[in-house]
Design an enzyme around this catalytic site. Structure first.
Site, PDB file in Angstrom:
ATOM      1  N   HIS A  85      -8.509   3.208   3.263  1.00  0.00           N
ATOM      2  CA  HIS A  85      -8.631   3.885   4.568  1.00  0.00           C
ATOM      3  C   HIS A  85     -10.089   3.913   5.048  1.00  0.00           C
ATOM      4  CE1 HIS A  85      -4.636   5.531   3.730  1.00  0.00           C
ATOM      5  NE2 HIS A  85      -4.604   6.075   4.925  1.00  0.00           N
ATOM      6  N   GLU A 127      -5.844   8.999   9.297  1.00  0.00           N
ATOM      7  CA  GLU A 127      -4.470   8.859   9.793  1.00  0.00           C
ATOM      8  C   GLU A 127      -4.242   9.645  11.073  1.00  0.00           C
ATOM      9  OE1 GLU A 127      -1.478   9.143   6.767  1.00  0.00           O
ATOM     10  OE2 GLU A 127      -2.392   7.487   5.656  1.00  0.00           O
ATOM     11  N   CYS A 184      -4.332  -0.971  -2.254  1.00  0.00           N
ATOM     12  CA  CYS A 184      -4.521   0.472  -2.377  1.00  0.00           C
ATOM     13  C   CYS A 184      -5.255   0.718  -3.691  1.00  0.00           C
ATOM     14  CB  CYS A 184      -3.152   1.147  -2.408  1.00  0.00           C
ATOM     15  SG  CYS A 184      -3.172   2.904  -2.780  1.00  0.00           S
ATOM     16  N   ASP A 187       0.863  -1.197   0.000  1.00  0.00           N
ATOM     17  CA  ASP A 187       0.000   0.000   0.000  1.00  0.00           C
ATOM     18  C   ASP A 187       0.890   1.234   0.000  1.00  0.00           C
ATOM     19  OD1 ASP A 187      -2.333   1.636   0.262  1.00  0.00           O
ATOM     20  OD2 ASP A 187      -1.862   1.883   2.373  1.00  0.00           O
ATOM     21  N   SER A 188       0.303   2.355  -0.394  1.00  0.00           N
ATOM     22  CA  SER A 188       1.039   3.612  -0.336  1.00  0.00           C
ATOM     23  C   SER A 188       1.438   3.928   1.111  1.00  0.00           C
ATOM     24  CB  SER A 188       0.161   4.743  -0.873  1.00  0.00           C
ATOM     25  OG  SER A 188      -1.039   4.814  -0.125  1.00  0.00           O
ATOM     26  N   CYS A 208     -11.337   3.310  -1.245  1.00  0.00           N
ATOM     27  CA  CYS A 208     -10.039   3.677  -0.681  1.00  0.00           C
ATOM     28  C   CYS A 208      -9.894   2.811   0.555  1.00  0.00           C
ATOM     29  CB  CYS A 208     -10.003   5.156  -0.308  1.00  0.00           C
ATOM     30  SG  CYS A 208      -8.541   5.631   0.656  1.00  0.00           S
TER      31      CYS A 208
END
Ligand code: DGL
Length: 267
Positions: free
Chosen positions: A187, A153, A75, A12-13, A185
């Site tokens: 996240h 985050e 991702c 993932d990024s 996404c």
């Protein structure tokens, strides 16, 4: 074909892919995993697709060279950037997030009006549009949500500010009459509380992380690559600061990330 006992490489990024990793750990507890988060160059969401592609392939090459038996692109932005060529580049199975989520959404929707929330990069790539283009009677409504990653985050997954933002992002999708929303996404599974609150129970949420993990299960099992009789071990690599990686990672998925190794060669 690589050894069944080899680990799965998850890329993932940065941190969002940990939601995919968590689902893989839950569903395939005998598998060893190596997670690589390119935190030094994240977020990928605002980058031009060509740059995200270059970084993603560099990371995937690294995992491939470590001898993994399968590559998971955890991702959406990176999947969108390398979707076309990753499968030809590697002779191990490559599992990404976009096709499994798109497939699921198409099965779930009754009205045919499907919403997509994602980064700007994923929206611009039109990868979800392409994945659904051939399905008659399905219309995709996309809302990029550039601020969500930063909130997740920071560990902010509730509160009035986030609620206001989610309402603003989702209102056009509600007005379009969606009955299904793709969390495009990795996240966003951390935001299911606020998303369901705004959209109500009548809208089904499809998590690209969960769908990707199911696809990993399917691919390993049908390919004779699934492991059993072992307790999976987890290894973490980051291109950024290892302490920051463990701190944010722990906050995101509630599990401690034992040993995080810094990969300086990629920067
Ligand atoms: N988690 C990434 C995705 O699924 C977005 C994070 C980033 O912008 O790097 O698209």
């Amino acid at each position: 074909m690589r050894d069944v006992d080899a680990p799965i490489g998850i890329f993932d990024s940065g941190f969002g892919g940990l939601t995919v990793a968590r689902a893989v750990w839950d569903q395939l507890s005998a598998e060893d995993t190596v997670y690589l988060g390119d935190t030094a160059r994240a977020p990928y969401g605002p980058l031009p697709i060509s740059e995200a592609r270059e970084y993603a392939l560099e990371c995937l090459d690294h995992l491939y060279e470590m001898g993994v038996k399968a590559l998971v692109i955890a991702c959406n932005t990176a999947s969108a950037a390398v979707l076309r060529d990753a499968r030809e580049r590697y002779d191990v199975p490559v599992i990404e997030v976009i096709l499994p989520a798109a497939r699921r959404a198409v099965r779930v929707t009754k009205s045919g009006q499907v919403g997509l929330i994602c980064t700007v990069g994923t929206a611009m790539s039109q990868s979800y549009d392409d994945a659904m283009a051939a399905v008659p009677g399905v219309r995709l409504h996309t809302a990029p949500c550039p601020m969500f990653v930063e909130y997740v985050e920071r560990g902010v997954t509730g509160g009035p500010e986030l609620l206001m933002m989610a309402t603003a992002y989702l209102t056009p999708l509600q007005q379009a009459g969606i009955d299904t929303l793709i969390l495009g996404c990795t996240h966003y599974p951390l935001l299911t509380g606020v998303l369901s609150y705004v959209l109500g129970d009548e809208v089904t949420l499809v998590s690209s992380s969960e769908e990707c993990a199911k696809e990993v299960y399917r691919t390993l099992t049908t390919g004779g690559l699934a492991r059993s009789g072992h307790t999976g071990e987890r290894q973490f690599l980051t291109t950024g600061n290892p302490d920051r990686f463990s701190g944010i990672g722990r906050r995101l998925i509630g599990a401690s990330l034992d040993e995080v190794v810094q990969l300086s060669t990629l920067r």
